[in-house]
Motif scaffolding. Structure first.
Motif, short mmCIF file in Angstrom:
data_model
loop_
_atom_site.label_atom_id
_atom_site.label_comp_id
_atom_site.label_asym_id
_atom_site.label_seq_id
_atom_site.Cartn_x
_atom_site.Cartn_y
_atom_site.Cartn_z
N ASP A 20 0.72 -1.27 0.22
CA ASP A 20 -0.27 0.15 -0.24
C ASP A 20 0.61 1.51 -0.05
O ASP A 20 1.49 1.43 0.93
CB ASP A 20 -0.56 -0.22 1.24
N PRO A 21 0.57 2.05 -1.26
CA PRO A 21 1.37 3.29 -1.33
C PRO A 21 1.27 4.61 0.26
O PRO A 21 2.61 4.95 0.68
CB PRO A 21 0.88 4.19 -2.72
N GLU A 22 0.91 4.02 0.80
CA GLU A 22 0.79 5.22 2.19
C GLU A 22 0.74 4.45 3.00
O GLU A 22 1.97 5.34 3.68
CB GLU A 22 -1.59 5.50 2.37
N ALA A 23 1.36 2.91 3.29
CA ALA A 23 2.00 3.08 4.16
C ALA A 23 3.58 2.19 3.79
O ALA A 23 4.04 3.16 4.86
CB ALA A 23 0.46 1.48 4.48
N PHE A 24 3.55 2.10 2.75
CA PHE A 24 5.08 2.48 2.47
C PHE A 24 5.47 3.66 3.11
O PHE A 24 6.42 3.72 3.37
CB PHE A 24 5.22 1.66 0.90
N THR A 25 4.07 4.91 2.68
CA THR A 25 5.69 6.48 3.15
C THR A 25 5.44 6.30 4.20
O THR A 25 6.33 6.68 4.30
CB THR A 25 4.41 7.27 2.38
N GLU A 26 4.58 6.02 5.28
CA GLU A 26 5.21 5.94 6.16
C GLU A 26 5.83 5.19 6.88
O GLU A 26 6.57 6.13 7.77
CB GLU A 26 3.78 5.56 7.33
N ALA A 27 6.47 4.04 6.53
CA ALA A 27 7.45 3.27 6.77
C ALA A 27 8.46 4.07 6.16
O ALA A 27 10.12 4.24 7.14
CB ALA A 27 7.46 1.73 6.29
N PHE A 28 8.28 5.29 5.72
CA PHE A 28 9.66 5.80 5.11
C PHE A 28 10.10 6.88 5.65
O PHE A 28 11.59 7.40 5.87
CB PHE A 28 9.43 6.85 4.11
N LYS A 29 8.90 7.48 6.44
CA LYS A 29 8.96 8.15 7.23
C LYS A 29 8.93 8.35 8.36
O LYS A 29 9.43 8.97 9.90
CB LYS A 29 7.59 8.95 7.64
N GLN A 30 9.43 6.74 9.58
CA GLN A 30 9.35 6.64 10.82
C GLN A 30 10.85 7.04 10.56
O GLN A 30 11.88 6.63 10.24
CB GLN A 30 9.37 5.22 10.83
N THR A 31 10.56 7.45 12.30
CA THR A 31 12.51 7.96 12.65
C THR A 31 13.33 6.68 13.07
O THR A 31 13.01 5.30 13.95
CB THR A 31 12.39 8.68 13.97
N PRO A 32 14.53 6.57 12.65
CA PRO A 32 14.93 7.71 11.92
C PRO A 32 14.59 7.31 10.46
O PRO A 32 13.96 6.45 10.03
CB PRO A 32 16.85 7.07 11.64
N ALA A 33 14.16 8.81 9.34
CA ALA A 33 13.69 8.57 8.18
C ALA A 33 14.12 8.13 6.99
O ALA A 33 15.87 7.83 7.39
CB ALA A 33 13.64 9.53 7.93
N VAL A 34 14.40 6.56 6.00
CA VAL A 34 14.51 6.44 5.10
C VAL A 34 15.09 7.58 3.80
O VAL A 34 16.75 7.12 4.05
CB VAL A 34 13.85 5.38 4.52
N HIS A 35 15.16 8.32 3.73
CA HIS A 35 15.42 9.60 3.32
C HIS A 35 14.34 10.90 3.59
O HIS A 35 14.02 10.54 4.65
CB HIS A 35 15.04 8.83 2.35
N ARG A 36 15.41 11.75 3.36
CA ARG A 36 14.97 13.45 3.95
C ARG A 36 13.93 13.87 3.21
O ARG A 36 13.33 14.52 3.68
CB ARG A 36 15.89 14.72 3.74
N TYR A 37 13.54 12.89 1.56
CA TYR A 37 12.62 12.71 1.07
C TYR A 37 11.16 12.22 1.42
O TYR A 37 11.01 11.22 -0.15
CB TYR A 37 12.67 13.56 -0.31
N PRO A 38 10.41 11.14 2.23
CA PRO A 38 9.82 9.89 1.95
C PRO A 38 8.82 9.80 1.46
O PRO A 38 8.74 8.67 0.41
CB PRO A 38 9.50 10.11 3.66
N GLY A 39 8.43 10.73 1.47
CA GLY A 39 7.06 10.60 0.10
C GLY A 39 7.05 10.43 -1.10
O GLY A 39 7.16 9.62 -2.15
#
Length: 190
Positions: free
Chosen positions: A60-79
């Motif tokens: 799910d794209p929204e859930a995947f983006t949320e995983a990117f946003k978790q601290t520490p973020a995967v990337h500075r531009y998670p979306g």
């Protein structure tokens, strides 16, 4: 062969063992430190439970983006980067039989063919494709004819230009110094 890019044993082990993880790390390598980018695949695997292209593409794209946003973020531009990772994984799943290594193994390709295949991937422009090809040749066992020429200056033996040349903390420092000198030269008045 073992990669030593991130300084984190688990992240480096995943990059060494999983070609998709290495490809995703390269995709993430923009506007963040190299160690952050190449540590991203381990964070993704820990947060979504897989490092499989089809599974990531279908997440799910929204859930995947949320995983990117978790601290520490995967990337500075998670979306935007979460979307790019899913687009890359969609191509790997559908065009490369869910096996990223086929980009450099299918039909025993030469360096120019692998470069062309890499440049066709979402998020891989000419420079990123050349750097990744150099990484494959210098550290990942790819020996297709002409890979150094196809990688351009990134394929130069003994250079410290990119992630393809990082094998230790010392080589990381040399790559950082090279990048710093290139930026300084670009900013210098002409």
């Amino acid at each position: 062969m073992a990669l030593h890019i991130t300084g984190d044993t688990a992240a480096d082990a995943l990059l060494t063992e999983n070609p998709l993880a290495l490809l995703i790390g390269m995709l993430l390598d923009q506007q963040v430190a190299m160690e952050t980018a190449f540590s991203g695949p381990l964070k993704i695997q820990e947060r979504v439970g897989t490092m499989d292209a089809a599974a990531i593409a279908g997440h799910d794209p929204e859930a995947f983006t949320e995983a990117f946003k978790q601290t520490p973020a995967v990337h500075r531009y998670p979306g935007s980067m979460a979307g790019r990772v899913q687009a890359l994984c969609e191509v790997i799943a559908t065009e490369w039989d869910d096996d990223a290594s086929q980009i450099w193994t299918r039909d025993d390709p030469d360096g120019a063919t692998v470069l062309k295949r890499l440049k066709a991937l979402p998020g891989f422009g000419d420079q990123k494709a050349r750097i990744f090809l150099a990484l494959l040749g210098k550290q990942y066992g790819f020996s297709g004819a002409g890979w150094r020429e196809a990688a351009g200056s990134y394929g130069d033996e003994g250079s410290f230009r990119s992630v393809a040349d990082i094998t230790s903390p010392d080589s990381l420092a040399k790559v950082r110094e090279f990048k710093k000198s290139v930026k300084a030269a670009a900013k210098a008045p002409k």
